[in-house]
Design a protein around this motif. Structure first.
Motif, PDB file in Angstrom:
ATOM      1  N   VAL A  22       0.840  -1.209   0.000  1.00 44.95           N
ATOM      2  CA  VAL A  22       0.000   0.000   0.000  1.00 44.95           C
ATOM      3  C   VAL A  22       0.871   1.253   0.000  1.00 44.95           C
ATOM      4  N   LEU A  23       1.894   1.262   0.835  1.00 48.62           N
ATOM      5  CA  LEU A  23       2.739   2.453   0.980  1.00 48.62           C
ATOM      6  C   LEU A  23       3.625   2.686  -0.237  1.00 48.62           C
ATOM      7  N   GLY A  27       4.249   5.794  -3.323  1.00 49.66           N
ATOM      8  CA  GLY A  27       5.536   6.465  -3.495  1.00 49.66           C
ATOM      9  C   GLY A  27       6.406   6.548  -2.260  1.00 49.66           C
ATOM     10  N   TYR A  28       5.984   5.929  -1.172  1.00 52.27           N
ATOM     11  CA  TYR A  28       6.802   5.950   0.045  1.00 52.27           C
ATOM     12  C   TYR A  28       7.876   4.870  -0.020  1.00 52.27           C
ATOM     13  N   GLN A  29       9.020   5.142   0.598  1.00 51.41           N
ATOM     14  CA  GLN A  29      10.042   4.120   0.788  1.00 51.41           C
ATOM     15  C   GLN A  29       9.714   3.420   2.099  1.00 51.41           C
ATOM     16  N   VAL A 108      -6.596  -2.235   9.766  1.00 50.09           N
ATOM     17  CA  VAL A 108      -6.431  -0.821   9.448  1.00 50.09           C
ATOM     18  C   VAL A 108      -7.051  -0.535   8.078  1.00 50.09           C
ATOM     19  N   ASN A 109      -7.882   0.490   8.030  1.00 47.96           N
ATOM     20  CA  ASN A 109      -8.424   0.958   6.762  1.00 47.96           C
ATOM     21  C   ASN A 109      -7.302   1.691   6.039  1.00 47.96           C
ATOM     22  N   HIS A 110      -6.878   1.173   4.894  1.00 41.76           N
ATOM     23  CA  HIS A 110      -5.706   1.726   4.212  1.00 41.76           C
ATOM     24  C   HIS A 110      -5.918   3.160   3.753  1.00 41.76           C
TER      25      HIS A 110
END
Length: 121
Positions: A22-23, A27-29, A108-110
């Motif tokens: 999801v992350l 675009g998150y590392q 957790v709701n993404h």
């Protein structure tokens, strides 16, 4: 400071993978840790912009790790969102007292998680 790198701490490989997918799609590392001790070490080494912390893990639990991270001068500026199955109000209050910035109950709701991450950044 914009959030770029997120440390995902969870003893469940499935949960780590789901959050990582999801992350990274946003675009998150992502850096991962399997337990509290590993989370503390990686928070110092990787200097993430945010930590997503599970609570129920073998060895040091997420509350203990959050407390150590939030009280260490080298890592106290890193926000921690606790993501756990522990959904009682007393659990949430305890988590916040340990230094957590936010608290979410699993599953957790993404979309909500991403909104909260953006709000921090």
């Amino acid at each position: 400071m914009p959030i770029q790198t997120i440390l995902v701490v969870d003893d469940s490989p499935t949960e780590r993978l789901a959050l990582t997918e999801v992350l990274t799609a946003q675009g998150y590392q992502v850096v991962t840790a399997e337990n509290g001790e590993d989370a503390i070490a990686k928070s110092i080494d990787a200097r993430p912009d945010l930590i997503l912390m599970d609570v129920v893990m073998p060895g040091m639990n997420g509350y203990q790790a959050t407390r150590k991270i939030s009280r260490n001068d080298a890592t106290s500026d890193i926000p921690v969102i606790i993501c756990t199955t522990k959904g009682q109000e007393t659990d949430r209050i305890w988590g916040m007292r340990q230094g957590a910035t936010d608290y979410m109950v699993k599953p957790v709701n993404h979309a909500e998680l991403l909104d909260r991450i953006r709000a921090l950044g």
